[in-house]
Design an enzyme around this catalytic site. Structure first.
Site, PDB file in Angstrom:
ATOM      1  N   GLY A  43      -7.253 -34.899  12.029  1.00 43.98           N
ATOM      2  CA  GLY A  43      -6.288 -34.457  13.195  1.00 43.98           C
ATOM      3  C   GLY A  43      -5.532 -33.182  12.739  1.00 43.98           C
ATOM      4  N   GLN A  48       0.358 -26.411  12.530  1.00 46.12           N
ATOM      5  CA  GLN A  48      -0.378 -26.265  11.357  1.00 46.12           C
ATOM      6  C   GLN A  48      -1.217 -25.044  10.970  1.00 46.12           C
ATOM      7  OE1 GLN A  48      -1.465 -30.771  11.570  1.00 46.12           O
ATOM      8  NE2 GLN A  48      -1.396 -30.297   9.298  1.00 46.12           N
ATOM      9  N   CYS A  93      -2.484 -35.410   5.029  1.00 42.34           N
ATOM     10  CA  CYS A  93      -1.848 -34.389   6.034  1.00 42.34           C
ATOM     11  C   CYS A  93      -2.511 -33.320   5.367  1.00 42.34           C
ATOM     12  CB  CYS A  93      -0.567 -34.137   6.280  1.00 42.34           C
ATOM     13  SG  CYS A  93      -0.286 -32.866   7.582  1.00 42.34           S
ATOM     14  N   LEU A  94      -3.352 -32.326   6.161  1.00 42.70           N
ATOM     15  CA  LEU A  94      -3.955 -30.870   5.910  1.00 42.70           C
ATOM     16  C   LEU A  94      -2.767 -30.285   5.537  1.00 42.70           C
ATOM     17  CD1 LEU A  94      -6.612 -30.477   8.548  1.00 42.70           C
ATOM     18  CD2 LEU A  94      -7.196 -31.195   6.123  1.00 42.70           C
ATOM     19  N   HIS A 135       1.083 -39.537  14.049  1.00 40.96           N
ATOM     20  CA  HIS A 135       1.191 -38.373  13.087  1.00 40.96           C
ATOM     21  C   HIS A 135       1.403 -36.903  13.408  1.00 40.96           C
ATOM     22  CE1 HIS A 135       0.153 -36.703   8.947  1.00 40.96           C
ATOM     23  NE2 HIS A 135      -0.160 -36.056   9.776  1.00 40.96           N
ATOM     24  N   GLU A 136       0.454 -36.739  14.617  1.00 46.39           N
ATOM     25  CA  GLU A 136       0.149 -35.292  15.176  1.00 46.39           C
ATOM     26  C   GLU A 136       1.419 -35.194  16.019  1.00 46.39           C
ATOM     27  OE1 GLU A 136      -1.605 -33.432  13.748  1.00 46.39           O
ATOM     28  OE2 GLU A 136      -3.023 -34.957  12.805  1.00 46.39           O
ATOM     29  N   HIS A 139       4.202 -33.822  14.296  1.00 47.84           N
ATOM     30  CA  HIS A 139       4.244 -32.382  13.892  1.00 47.84           C
ATOM     31  C   HIS A 139       4.765 -31.390  15.216  1.00 47.84           C
ATOM     32  CE1 HIS A 139       1.915 -32.130  10.209  1.00 47.84           C
ATOM     33  NE2 HIS A 139       1.057 -32.900  10.680  1.00 47.84           N
TER      34      HIS A 139
HETATM   35  C1  QAP Z   1      -3.453 -37.327  10.279  1.00 53.44           C
HETATM   36  O1  QAP Z   1      -5.058 -36.296   8.675  1.00 53.44           O
HETATM   37  C2  QAP Z   1      -3.872 -38.372  10.089  1.00 53.44           C
HETATM   38  O2  QAP Z   1      -4.733 -34.612   1.484  1.00 53.44           O
HETATM   39  C3  QAP Z   1      -4.682 -36.272   9.942  1.00 53.44           C
HETATM   40  O3  QAP Z   1      -6.926 -32.999   0.445  1.00 53.44           O
HETATM   41  C4  QAP Z   1      -3.211 -39.428   9.125  1.00 53.44           C
HETATM   42  O4  QAP Z   1      -6.543 -34.948   8.732  1.00 53.44           O
HETATM   43  C5  QAP Z   1      -4.656 -39.118  11.189  1.00 53.44           C
HETATM   44  C6  QAP Z   1      -6.827 -34.248   4.429  1.00 53.44           C
HETATM   45  C7  QAP Z   1      -3.649 -40.525   8.926  1.00 53.44           C
HETATM   46  C8  QAP Z   1      -4.627 -40.413  10.881  1.00 53.44           C
HETATM   47  C9  QAP Z   1      -4.281 -41.390   9.683  1.00 53.44           C
HETATM   48  C10 QAP Z   1      -5.858 -34.553   3.655  1.00 53.44           C
HETATM   49  C11 QAP Z   1      -7.922 -33.309   3.920  1.00 53.44           C
HETATM   50  C12 QAP Z   1      -6.802 -34.332   6.217  1.00 53.44           C
HETATM   51  C13 QAP Z   1      -5.796 -34.237   2.299  1.00 53.44           C
HETATM   52  C14 QAP Z   1      -5.958 -35.426   8.124  1.00 53.44           C
HETATM   53  C15 QAP Z   1      -6.861 -33.453   1.904  1.00 53.44           C
HETATM   54  C16 QAP Z   1      -7.892 -33.034   2.623  1.00 53.44           C
HETATM   55  C17 QAP Z   1      -5.902 -35.357   6.351  1.00 53.44           C
HETATM   56 CO    CO Z   2      -0.332 -33.809   9.528  1.00 52.83          CO
END
Ligand code: QAP
Ligand code: CO
Length: 181
Positions: A43, A48, A93-94, A135-136, A139
Site C-alpha cells: 500500500g 509518501q 509502513c514504507l 492505514h493509507e 496518510h
Molecule cells: C500499509 O505497508 C499496510 O518496514 C502498507 O522494511 C500495513 O506496504 C497495509 C514495508 C499493514 C496493511 C497492513 C515495510 C516494506 C511495507 C517495511 C507496507 C519494510 C519494507 C509496508
Molecule cells: Co504507510
C-alpha cells in the site's frame, strides 16, 4: 519518485482532494505502483512520494504469494461510510522501514471513492484490505501508524530509530574514511 521516510515533516501534511482526472494522475498512479512493488509494499499513499493529493494504491498478494498489477486498487478521494468491529494487526509502513507494531483498526469498512477516471465507486472491505485502507487513509490526514502507539511504545520506537540512524551515520563515515586511505 522516491519514498519519503519518517521523520520528514511532509508526512504530517493533510492531502488535498484530486479535482482533475487526467493523464498526469494516471502517470502518478503508475509510477506509485512501480515504486511500491520495487520496495516490497502492499500500500502507498501519494504523500509518501511527496505529492499531497488524496490518492492511494493497494495491491495485496494473491494466495500464490505474487502481486499482479491488475489487482491494484486505485482509491481517490475516499470517505468512510460505515465501520464494523475492531481488530489488531502488526502493521508496517514504507515510510517507517524496519518497524512493525500492533495497531487496532476497524474490522470492516465501507468506503466511497473515485477511480483514476473519476468514476464513483463503493467498496466493502474486510480482513487485510480493510486494514490497508485505514492505514493509507490515515496518510491523507498526515497520520502515521506510529502516531497511534501508546506513549511507552512510541518512546521505544524513537529510541530504536535513533540507534538505527546512528548506525547508518557511522557506516557512512567509515565508507568515506576507507576510500580516503
Ligand atoms: C500499509 O505497508 C499496510 O518496514 C502498507 O522494511 C500495513 O506496504 C497495509 C514495508 C499493514 C496493511 C497492513 C515495510 C516494506 C511495507 C517495511 C507496507 C519494510 C519494507 C509496508
Ligand atoms: Co504507510
Amino acid at each position: 519518485m522516491t519514498i519519503i521516510k519518517y521523520p520528514d515533516s511532509r508526512l504530517k501534511q493533510k492531502s488535498s482532494p484530486v479535482e482533475v482526472f487526467d493523464e498526469n494522475l494516471a502517470q502518478m498512479l503508475d509510477e506509485m505502483y512501480q515504486i511500491m512493488t520495487q520496495t516490497n509494499g502492499i500500500g502507498l499513499a501519494a504523500i509518501q512520494v511527496g505529492i499531497p493529493l488524496r490518492a492511494l494504491i493497494i495491491n495485496l498478494h494473491r494466495e500464490d504469494g505474487e502481486q499482479y498489477k491488475e489487482d491494484t486498487l486505485e482509491i481517490i478521494n475516499p470517505v468512510i461510510l460505515k465501520t464494523k468491529g475492531l481488530t489488531t494487526y502488526r502493521e508496517g509502513c514504507l515510510s517507517v522501514p524496519g518497524f512493525y507494531e500492533d495497531i487496532e483498526r476497524f474490522e470492516e469498512v465501507s468506503i466511497a471513492y473515485q477511480d483514476r477516471h473519476g468514476q464513483e465507486k463503493i467498496l466493502q472491505a474486510t480482513e487485510l484490505l480493510a486494514i490497508a485502507i485505514q492505514h493509507e487513509m490515515d496518510h491523507l490526514e498526515g497520520i502515521l501508524f506510529i502516531d497511534k502507539l501508546p506513549l511507552l511504545r512510541r518512546k521505544k520506537f524513537e529510541k530504536e530509530l535513533k540507534k538505527i540512524q546512528k548506525e547508518q551515520r557511522d557506516k557512512k563515515s567509515n565508507e568515506i574514511r576507507k576510500t580516503r586511505i
